[in-house]
Design an enzyme around this catalytic site. Structure first.
Site, short mmCIF file in Angstrom:
data_model
loop_
_atom_site.label_atom_id
_atom_site.label_comp_id
_atom_site.label_asym_id
_atom_site.label_seq_id
_atom_site.Cartn_x
_atom_site.Cartn_y
_atom_site.Cartn_z
N ARG A 1 -51.97 26.07 2.99
CA ARG A 1 -51.85 25.19 3.80
C ARG A 1 -50.27 24.95 4.97
NH1 ARG A 1 -55.98 22.35 1.88
NH2 ARG A 1 -54.99 20.61 2.21
N CYS B 1 -44.48 24.10 1.85
CA CYS B 1 -43.09 23.17 2.58
C CYS B 1 -42.11 24.51 3.18
CB CYS B 1 -43.07 22.32 1.60
SG CYS B 1 -44.50 20.77 1.12
N THR C 1 -51.44 20.40 -4.39
CA THR C 1 -51.66 20.01 -3.33
C THR C 1 -52.38 20.78 -1.76
OG1 THR C 1 -49.82 20.26 -2.46
CG2 THR C 1 -49.60 18.09 -3.01
N ARG D 1 -41.25 14.27 -1.48
CA ARG D 1 -40.79 13.98 -3.28
C ARG D 1 -41.12 15.49 -3.42
NH1 ARG D 1 -44.27 10.44 -7.24
NH2 ARG D 1 -45.91 12.46 -6.98
N CYS E 1 -43.38 18.69 6.93
CA CYS E 1 -41.48 19.80 7.00
C CYS E 1 -42.17 20.36 8.13
CB CYS E 1 -41.42 20.18 6.11
SG CYS E 1 -42.40 21.43 5.27
N ASP F 1 -10.95 48.62 20.34
CA ASP F 1 -11.05 48.19 21.25
C ASP F 1 -9.62 47.85 22.21
OD1 ASP F 1 -13.47 46.67 23.60
OD2 ASP F 1 -12.28 45.03 23.16
N CYS G 1 -38.23 20.71 2.90
CA CYS G 1 -38.60 19.36 3.26
C CYS G 1 -38.42 17.56 2.31
CB CYS G 1 -40.83 19.34 2.52
SG CYS G 1 -41.85 18.46 2.85
N CYS H 1 -47.73 22.28 5.49
CA CYS H 1 -47.31 21.15 5.57
C CYS H 1 -47.02 20.62 6.88
CB CYS H 1 -45.76 20.86 4.83
SG CYS H 1 -45.26 18.77 4.37
#
Length: 499
Positions: free
Chosen positions: A71, A42, A38, A49, A76, A451, A46, A73
């Site tokens: 690039r 992501c 694709t 699928r 998401c 302390d 995400c 997504c």
């Protein structure tokens, strides 16, 4: 974090793929999944699928995925994630550099300025970043600018020119080209998808935090330590002034609990900025304040079987270590608070702010001043300060070291080096140096066995303080969180303003 995909400076593909298959949100921001078929990358959680393992590669940063030609997504929004908790846990040179990049140092000072702060040559730092994060400092800064730009496009009605410069781009053309390349959409298309809302002198956004998130406990701590003029809090909110690189600003945070584990929650932040170029710095410093990048599930898992901290961690899941918006301020406030009560320290610090703080204008009632900077405090006569002379000399000496750069609390230098430099200053002991490391340098592994609050908390819980503190090695590397759980048991009811 169990089954962590990070092994050394690389990523284990099998562990990464298991996290992707289970959509494990704990790893959002730790690594990114790129899908060859694709051309997009992501976050691990995400909802799309799950791609076949043969079609994916894993990258340690969004910039690395972008450099490989992928690039973001659109479903998401992988850049809208908390940062990697490893940046604070290990505090390697790469992690320290990432914090400075997020603060906008590359945009303001260039790669040379970034390298100088971290303590390396530009060439060597670039090699380190490329090896650990898959991209050099310019690519990492570009990815951060793209993320800031997308948030401003989608959540405000600022003009694109204002957004370009607020995000750190040097031109509108560079802004347009980067947005198209990273998001496969024009700025107009991004704004149309979400729809901005009108703003008047303000920028509002949501800051991602890992869950569970004990927001109310964090708010109580901040409200209990308020310095008049600089900070104010109310029911469910906290606000303060910000001394930013290009001018003053303020931020108001709406904070609540987010108990659902393994999700991503959001803290709403509204910024008033004199100069929009300070947007990235204001966001990063506010994220530090709320410890947004902590991995609370890893902390809880570590304390699960501990007889001292385990019950406290179950009672307050997701308790954070409050950070800072200015390391110098934390150090100065810590010295003022030596050997006095919290209430007394806040009163004295408020007097210092009233006399020496720079005035600011804000729509939030009660915010009147910036905290005095180190250079101004360095020139004061210690005998004129509203505190014992020895502490006044320690404060002025610390301010001089901060102003000269002998001590740097911008999270660039190595933590051990900073601690040694602090301890060399008159009036700065181990308790002060360690507390500053925890708050100013986001050190997750600090414990203060001497302390008074720690001893009182352990006694109230029915433990012998000496015996219980001897267990502190078992609490590594999260001793700062153990410390906060103990202090949290002592927190009194906090009176806040209504608005």
């Amino acid at each position: 974090m169990s089954a962590a995909p990070v092994i050394g400076t690389g990523l284990d593909p099998e562990s990464c793929y298991r996290a992707v298959k289970s959509r494990d949100r704990r790893f959002d921001g730790v690594f990114y999944t790129a899908v060859r078929t694709t051309g997009i990358y992501c976050r691990p959680s995400c909802p799309a699928r799950t791609p076949a393992s043969a079609n994916v590669t894993f990258h340690p940063s969004a910039a690395a995925a972008q450099a490989a030609g992928y690039r973001a997504c659109k479903r998401c929004l992988p850049d809208a994630t908390p940062g990697s908790p490893d940046w604070d846990v290990a505090a390697t040179a790469a992690g320290r550099a990432m914090r400075l990049i997020a603060d906008g140092v590359v945009d303001r000072e260039g790669v040379e300025g970034l390298a100088r702060r971290v303590g390396y040559t530009p060439r060597h730092l670039s090699r380190i970043l490329a090896g650990e994060l898959g991209a050099g400092p310019l690519a990492l800064a570009r990815a951060r600018r793209a993320q800031t730009a997308r948030v401003l496009i989608e959540t405000t009605s600022l003009t694109y020119a204002d957004i370009a410069f607020a995000s750190g781009f040097s031109s509108v053309r560079q802004f347009n080209d980067t947005v198209r390349e990273v998001y496969a959409a024009t700025p107009t298309e991004l704004r149309g998808r979400r729809g901005g809302h009108p703003v008047t002198g303000t920028v509002s956004m949501r800051l991602a935090v890992r869950t569970p998130f004990a927001g109310r406990a964090l708010l109580d701590f901040l409200a209990y330590h308020l310095v008049p003029g600089v900070e104010v809090a109310g029911d469910g909110w906290y606000a303060r002034t910000l001394d930013l690189p290009h001018g003053p600003g303020t931020v108001r945070l709406d904070i609540d609990d987010a108990p659902e584990a393994g999700q991503t929650a959001f803290v709403s932040a509204t910024f008033e900025l004199e100069d929009l170029r300070d947007t990235a710095a204001a966001v990063e410093r506010t994220r530090r304040l709320v410890d947004a990048d902590c991995d609370p599930l890893a902390v809880a898992e570590h304390f699960a079987g501990d007889p001292v901290i385990g019950p406290l961690a179950r009672r307050y899941p997701g308790l954070r270590v409050p950070g800072q918006v200015d390391g110098d301020e934390v150090a100065i406030r810590t010295v003022i608070g030596q050997q006095v009560s919290v209430v007394g320290a806040c009163t004295v610090t408020g007097r210092l702010v009233a006399e020496h703080g720079r005035p600011v204008t804000s729509a939030i009632p009660g915010l009147t001043s910036l905290f005095p900077d180190a250079a101004m405090l360095a020139g004061l006569d210690p005998t004129t300060l509203p505190m014992p002379r020895a502490r006044g000399r320690a404060l002025v000496g610390l301010a001089q070291a901060l102003a000269s750069g002998d001590v740097a609390l911008d999270r660039g230098p190595d933590r051990d080096d900073v601690r040694r430099a602090l301890l060399e200053l008159p009036g700065i002991g181990p308790w002060t140096a360690d507390y500053v490391a925890m708050r100013a340098l986001a050190h997750p592994d600090v414990f203060l066995p001497t302390d008074v609050g720690v001893r009182n908390a352990l006694t109230r819980l029915g433990h012998d303080p000496v015996v219980a503190s001897s267990r502190q090695d078992a609490w590594r590397p999260w001793r700062s969180y153990a410390l906060m759980h103990l202090w949290n048991t002592l927190m009194p009811p906090v009176a806040t303003e209504e608005t």
